[in-house]
Enzyme design. Structure first.
Site, short mmCIF file in Angstrom:
data_model
loop_
_atom_site.label_atom_id
_atom_site.label_comp_id
_atom_site.label_asym_id
_atom_site.label_seq_id
_atom_site.Cartn_x
_atom_site.Cartn_y
_atom_site.Cartn_z
N LEU A 48 0.86 -1.18 -0.11
CA LEU A 48 -0.12 0.01 0.02
C LEU A 48 0.93 1.31 -0.12
O LEU A 48 0.35 2.35 -0.48
CB LEU A 48 -0.84 -0.05 1.21
CG LEU A 48 -2.07 -1.09 1.32
CD1 LEU A 48 -2.69 -0.90 2.86
CD2 LEU A 48 -2.80 -0.73 0.21
N ASP A 187 2.43 15.05 11.32
CA ASP A 187 2.33 14.87 9.65
C ASP A 187 0.91 14.79 9.25
O ASP A 187 0.50 13.99 8.60
CB ASP A 187 3.31 13.75 9.38
CG ASP A 187 3.65 13.43 8.24
OD1 ASP A 187 3.49 14.48 7.23
OD2 ASP A 187 3.96 12.19 7.69
#
Ligand code: ADP
Ligand code: MG
Length: 372
Positions: A48, A187
């Protein structure tokens, strides 16, 4: 330990949850009772993602009686994986709804590449907010995903605004959970927001750069490369004068004070403000245009109003549409946006205050009136 625990309660402010009970009691009890996994229980599927600090795969478990786990996600991480496991366990106990459902993390030493940390989550769904924002249809492609089948309102700015409002409320709710726990994510970006098919909400993922100010875990932000596209202008989210890595008990006692002095959570608020901006302005959804926007804003000394004055007179239809959306209801959306994207962290709103902003009130009122 008891004395330090008592101290941390005394010092506790709304900004930082007292973590003594959580860390020393719940964490211990949980270790005894939660299911564990080992390498041979996991079958890897499609990759992924691949980051600087590890790779992420879709996976499943072949452990007996693990069918109910459903699809899983596995991250093989480098040395920073230890911190990421710690953060995920902490989040699961303190604010489980904010982030993807974490199952287990362990050190895997038999790999040829050397020791790796393996982290397991439940597979929440196919799409990140970044994937969904790529679609020309955004935000309409998200409408039924988060609002269900709503009555057929005309497709206008009002409707677009309502969908964006709902996404923003979910993001701020998740962020408020993290911040109230003492965790700064650092983040926040559309790539790290996953749509959870189970709860029909957006959740935060990727605590790989997160920091827990309450115990001084991963305390020194400069060790990490922050994503420049979504980073607030400040390089250090804690003043460089605060001690670099206080021992756990000292940090536990001091953290509410340090938190109030530095307001490190406002780093994430800037990032979520940029996501709000990208949702309102389709042209700013591409990386190159976001980077260009960042440059323009810096030239305006991070004054969003000055930026607007600069671009609006020669704005194309796309930018104009964004301003129009934010200007609805006497510019309540624009007001919220400008309270998040500010140069000084101290002048930015908090996640909790943003949730109480009238931008979201009106949404509540609308929902009420449609029920009557
Ligand atoms: P990285 O450190 O590589 O950025 P992330 O934790 O952000 O790692 O995960 C990488 C990608 O894997 C995400 O962008 C998302 O597409 C997918 N992903 C991560 N966690 C989940 C989850 N719990 N459910 C579904 N997809 C996930
Ligand atoms: Mg990521």
């Amino acid at each position: 330990v008891l004395a330090m625990g008592a101290l941390s309660y005394l010092w506790a402010t709304p900004g930082v949850a007292p973590g003594f009970f959580d860390m020393f009691v719940l964490a211990f009890v949980e270790r005894l009772f939660r299911p564990t996994y080992k390498k041979d229980d996991i079958v890897l599927g499609k990759k992924l993602g691949e980051g600087a600090f590890g790779s992420v795969y879709r996976a499943s478990s072949v452990k007996p009686n693990s069918k109910k786990d459903g699809d899983l996600v596995l991250k093989k991480a480098s040395e920073f994986g230890a911190v990421e496991i710690w953060m995920n366990e902490r989040v699961r106990r303190a604010c489980g709804n904010s982030c993807a459902d974490f199952l287990y993390g362990f050190l895997e030493t038999s790999s040829k590449k050397g020791p790796e940390y393996w982290l397991l989550w439940r597979f929440e769904g196919e799409d990140t907010l970044a994937d969904l924002m790529q679609s020309k249809d955004f935000p309409y492609n998200v409408e039924t995903m988060i609002l269900g089948e709503v009555q057929d309102l005309p497709k206008g700015l009002e409707r677009e605004n309502k969908i964006i409002q709902t996404i923003m409320r979910q993001l701020l709710f998740a962020l408020d959970g993290l911040h109230s726990t003492g965790i700064v994510h650092r983040d926040i970006k559309p790539q790290n927001i996953i749509y959870s098919e189970g709860t029909r909400t957006f959740k935060i993922i990727d605590l790989g750069a997160a920091t827990d100010l309450r115990v001084g875990i991963n305390y020194i932000p400069k060790e990490f490369l922050l994503d420049p596209r979504y980073s607030a202008p400040e390089q250090y989210i804690m003043s460089t004068q605060t001690p670099s890595a206080p021992s756990a008990p000292v940090a536990t006692a001091l953290s509410p004070v340090l938190w109030q002095m530095n307001l490190p959570d406002r780093f994430d608020i800037y990032s979520v403000g940029l996501i709000f901006l990208q949702m309102a302005f389709p042209s700013l959804r591409s990386d190159s245009n976001l980077i260009q926007f960042n440059r323009q804003l810096k030239k305006c000394n991070y004054d969003l109003v000055a930026w607007r004055q600069g671009v609006e007179p020669r704005a194309g239809s796309d930018l104009r549409k964004g301003f129009e959306l934010l200007d609805l209801d006497n510019g309540i959306g624009w007001e919220l946006l400008t309270s998040m994207i500010r140069y000084k962290a101290r002048q930015r709103t908090s996640a909790k205050a943003a949730l109480a902003h009238p931008y979201f009130d009106k949404e509540g009122l609308l929902a009420l009136s449609s029920m009557q």
